[in-house]
Design a protein around this motif. Sequence first.
Motif, PDB file in Angstrom:
ATOM      1  N   ASP A 115       0.983  -1.138   0.027  1.00  0.00           N
ATOM      2  CA  ASP A 115       0.095  -0.001  -0.183  1.00  0.00           C
ATOM      3  C   ASP A 115       0.872   1.091   0.035  1.00  0.00           C
ATOM      4  O   ASP A 115       1.935   1.206   0.720  1.00  0.00           O
ATOM      5  CB  ASP A 115      -0.827  -0.072   0.987  1.00  0.00           C
ATOM      6  N   PRO A 116       0.594   2.466  -0.764  1.00  0.00           N
ATOM      7  CA  PRO A 116       1.318   3.426  -0.781  1.00  0.00           C
ATOM      8  C   PRO A 116       1.551   4.188   0.669  1.00  0.00           C
ATOM      9  O   PRO A 116       2.720   4.158   1.005  1.00  0.00           O
ATOM     10  CB  PRO A 116       0.567   4.624  -1.626  1.00  0.00           C
ATOM     11  N   ALA A 117       0.828   4.009   1.750  1.00  0.00           N
ATOM     12  CA  ALA A 117       0.867   4.460   3.035  1.00  0.00           C
ATOM     13  C   ALA A 117       2.041   3.520   3.606  1.00  0.00           C
ATOM     14  O   ALA A 117       3.150   4.152   4.474  1.00  0.00           O
ATOM     15  CB  ALA A 117      -0.220   4.479   3.817  1.00  0.00           C
ATOM     16  N   THR A 118       2.194   2.205   3.419  1.00  0.00           N
ATOM     17  CA  THR A 118       3.041   1.511   4.086  1.00  0.00           C
ATOM     18  C   THR A 118       4.569   1.658   3.272  1.00  0.00           C
ATOM     19  O   THR A 118       5.330   1.763   4.164  1.00  0.00           O
ATOM     20  CB  THR A 118       2.888   0.137   3.709  1.00  0.00           C
ATOM     21  N   LYS A 119       4.453   1.797   1.924  1.00  0.00           N
ATOM     22  CA  LYS A 119       5.851   2.376   1.395  1.00  0.00           C
ATOM     23  C   LYS A 119       6.468   3.696   1.955  1.00  0.00           C
ATOM     24  O   LYS A 119       7.446   3.701   2.337  1.00  0.00           O
ATOM     25  CB  LYS A 119       5.635   2.595  -0.195  1.00  0.00           C
ATOM     26  N   GLU A 120       5.490   4.636   2.363  1.00  0.00           N
ATOM     27  CA  GLU A 120       5.914   5.830   2.635  1.00  0.00           C
ATOM     28  C   GLU A 120       6.486   5.673   4.132  1.00  0.00           C
ATOM     29  O   GLU A 120       7.335   6.162   4.520  1.00  0.00           O
ATOM     30  CB  GLU A 120       4.653   6.721   2.857  1.00  0.00           C
ATOM     31  N   LYS A 121       5.759   4.932   5.134  1.00  0.00           N
ATOM     32  CA  LYS A 121       6.412   4.493   6.475  1.00  0.00           C
ATOM     33  C   LYS A 121       7.708   3.737   6.454  1.00  0.00           C
ATOM     34  O   LYS A 121       8.565   4.027   7.320  1.00  0.00           O
ATOM     35  CB  LYS A 121       5.281   3.928   7.265  1.00  0.00           C
ATOM     36  N   PHE A 122       7.840   3.063   5.507  1.00  0.00           N
ATOM     37  CA  PHE A 122       8.895   2.026   5.312  1.00  0.00           C
ATOM     38  C   PHE A 122      10.113   2.952   4.800  1.00  0.00           C
ATOM     39  O   PHE A 122      11.289   2.778   5.328  1.00  0.00           O
ATOM     40  CB  PHE A 122       8.756   0.960   4.481  1.00  0.00           C
ATOM     41  N   SER A 123       9.883   3.757   3.831  1.00  0.00           N
ATOM     42  CA  SER A 123      11.026   4.462   3.182  1.00  0.00           C
ATOM     43  C   SER A 123      11.248   5.489   4.248  1.00  0.00           C
ATOM     44  O   SER A 123      12.565   6.004   4.301  1.00  0.00           O
ATOM     45  CB  SER A 123      10.250   5.262   2.098  1.00  0.00           C
ATOM     46  N   ALA A 124      10.437   5.994   5.014  1.00  0.00           N
ATOM     47  CA  ALA A 124      10.858   7.198   6.132  1.00  0.00           C
ATOM     48  C   ALA A 124      12.047   6.507   7.006  1.00  0.00           C
ATOM     49  O   ALA A 124      12.534   7.228   7.794  1.00  0.00           O
ATOM     50  CB  ALA A 124       9.647   7.546   7.015  1.00  0.00           C
ATOM     51  N   THR A 125      12.227   5.259   7.125  1.00  0.00           N
ATOM     52  CA  THR A 125      13.268   4.456   7.980  1.00  0.00           C
ATOM     53  C   THR A 125      14.839   5.095   7.714  1.00  0.00           C
ATOM     54  O   THR A 125      15.587   4.735   8.531  1.00  0.00           O
ATOM     55  CB  THR A 125      13.071   3.178   8.123  1.00  0.00           C
ATOM     56  N   GLY A 126      14.538   5.450   6.482  1.00  0.00           N
ATOM     57  CA  GLY A 126      16.133   5.711   5.800  1.00  0.00           C
ATOM     58  C   GLY A 126      17.017   4.564   5.234  1.00  0.00           C
ATOM     59  O   GLY A 126      18.080   4.776   4.876  1.00  0.00           O
ATOM     60  N   PHE A 127      16.372   3.498   5.271  1.00  0.00           N
ATOM     61  CA  PHE A 127      17.096   2.333   4.561  1.00  0.00           C
ATOM     62  C   PHE A 127      17.098   2.367   3.427  1.00  0.00           C
ATOM     63  O   PHE A 127      16.107   2.948   2.685  1.00  0.00           O
ATOM     64  CB  PHE A 127      16.269   0.922   5.053  1.00  0.00           C
ATOM     65  N   PRO A 128      18.144   1.955   2.510  1.00  0.00           N
ATOM     66  CA  PRO A 128      17.913   1.992   1.009  1.00  0.00           C
ATOM     67  C   PRO A 128      17.145   0.940   0.558  1.00  0.00           C
ATOM     68  O   PRO A 128      17.187  -0.262   0.763  1.00  0.00           O
ATOM     69  CB  PRO A 128      19.299   1.645   0.424  1.00  0.00           C
ATOM     70  N   ILE A 129      15.969   1.221  -0.219  1.00  0.00           N
ATOM     71  CA  ILE A 129      14.782   0.158  -0.570  1.00  0.00           C
ATOM     72  C   ILE A 129      14.631   0.144  -1.930  1.00  0.00           C
ATOM     73  O   ILE A 129      14.506   1.491  -2.273  1.00  0.00           O
ATOM     74  CB  ILE A 129      13.562   0.661   0.478  1.00  0.00           C
ATOM     75  N   LYS A 130      14.422  -0.851  -2.567  1.00  0.00           N
ATOM     76  CA  LYS A 130      13.935  -0.872  -3.771  1.00  0.00           C
ATOM     77  C   LYS A 130      12.793  -1.704  -3.872  1.00  0.00           C
ATOM     78  O   LYS A 130      12.477  -2.787  -3.419  1.00  0.00           O
ATOM     79  CB  LYS A 130      14.903  -1.487  -4.866  1.00  0.00           C
ATOM     80  N   TYR A 131      11.726  -1.068  -4.587  1.00  0.00           N
ATOM     81  CA  TYR A 131      10.392  -1.654  -4.653  1.00  0.00           C
ATOM     82  C   TYR A 131       9.927  -2.215  -5.879  1.00  0.00           C
ATOM     83  O   TYR A 131      10.077  -1.577  -6.926  1.00  0.00           O
ATOM     84  CB  TYR A 131       9.153  -0.952  -4.278  1.00  0.00           C
ATOM     85  N   PHE A 132       9.836  -3.583  -5.952  1.00  0.00           N
ATOM     86  CA  PHE A 132       9.322  -4.301  -7.337  1.00  0.00           C
ATOM     87  C   PHE A 132       7.739  -4.747  -7.053  1.00  0.00           C
ATOM     88  O   PHE A 132       7.451  -5.567  -6.538  1.00  0.00           O
ATOM     89  CB  PHE A 132      10.372  -5.584  -7.348  1.00  0.00           C
ATOM     90  N   ASP A 133       7.085  -3.631  -7.784  1.00  0.00           N
ATOM     91  CA  ASP A 133       5.590  -3.879  -7.765  1.00  0.00           C
ATOM     92  C   ASP A 133       5.260  -5.256  -8.635  1.00  0.00           C
ATOM     93  O   ASP A 133       5.404  -5.367  -9.629  1.00  0.00           O
ATOM     94  CB  ASP A 133       4.625  -2.695  -7.934  1.00  0.00           C
ATOM     95  N   THR A 134       4.297  -5.737  -8.138  1.00  0.00           N
ATOM     96  CA  THR A 134       3.406  -6.863  -8.755  1.00  0.00           C
ATOM     97  C   THR A 134       2.792  -6.661  -9.827  1.00  0.00           C
ATOM     98  O   THR A 134       1.944  -5.601  -9.885  1.00  0.00           O
ATOM     99  CB  THR A 134       2.296  -7.719  -8.009  1.00  0.00           C
ATOM    100  N   LYS A 135       3.151  -7.162 -11.058  1.00  0.00           N
ATOM    101  CA  LYS A 135       2.235  -6.943 -12.413  1.00  0.00           C
ATOM    102  C   LYS A 135       1.543  -8.113 -12.749  1.00  0.00           C
ATOM    103  O   LYS A 135       0.236  -7.877 -13.471  1.00  0.00           O
ATOM    104  CB  LYS A 135       3.420  -6.386 -13.562  1.00  0.00           C
ATOM    105  N   LEU A 136       1.844  -9.294 -12.558  1.00  0.00           N
ATOM    106  CA  LEU A 136       1.066 -10.363 -12.595  1.00  0.00           C
ATOM    107  C   LEU A 136       1.453 -11.603 -11.982  1.00  0.00           C
ATOM    108  O   LEU A 136       2.491 -11.551 -11.171  1.00  0.00           O
ATOM    109  CB  LEU A 136       0.811 -10.826 -14.104  1.00  0.00           C
ATOM    110  N   GLY A 137       0.645 -12.594 -11.582  1.00  0.00           N
ATOM    111  CA  GLY A 137       0.950 -13.706 -10.745  1.00  0.00           C
ATOM    112  C   GLY A 137      -0.241 -14.004  -9.758  1.00  0.00           C
ATOM    113  O   GLY A 137      -1.298 -13.488  -9.850  1.00  0.00           O
TER     114      GLY A 137
END
Length: 149
Positions: A115-137
């Motif tokens: 969820d975008p709100a989860t990404k925002e909270k996780f990104s705020a930790t300062g860790f280097p994070i790369k998100y691979f969003d699901t396209k199918l499966g």
Amino acid sequence: STRRKTQTQAMAAYGATTPFLLLARCHIKPDVDVDAYLAAAAEADAGVRATEPGMLHHTFDQDPDDDRMFVWSEVYKDDASLLFHLTNPPLTKFVGLHSETYGDGFSIEIYGTLDPATKEKFSATGFPIKYFDTKLGYTRVNDSMCSIM
């Protein structure tokens, strides 16, 4: 087109209530005792196992080409499970030890749609994070046909 419809359905089907995979790559300094680092990781693993029912899979894997590179492989039930994990004392203790004593590298990859709100909270930790969003499966977790949940 059919492809676009399939992608739209997948994006709508994945989010805050669906499982996802996290890989946390941890590299340790040349002078660090690997056994001491593994002991700290084992303590974190035991704490997570005892306190996080939303952590479906949690392993600490060693790179076959670099004996100082480790990867936490984690499967979360949902976004709420990740948000709990981020503040769980066994994790925060390990991250502190890695940052202050053992580590010289740390990065995170997320495979699955948060969820975008989860990404925002996780990104705020300062860790280097790369998100691979699901396209199918698909996932069988939380599926009525699946016996693990």
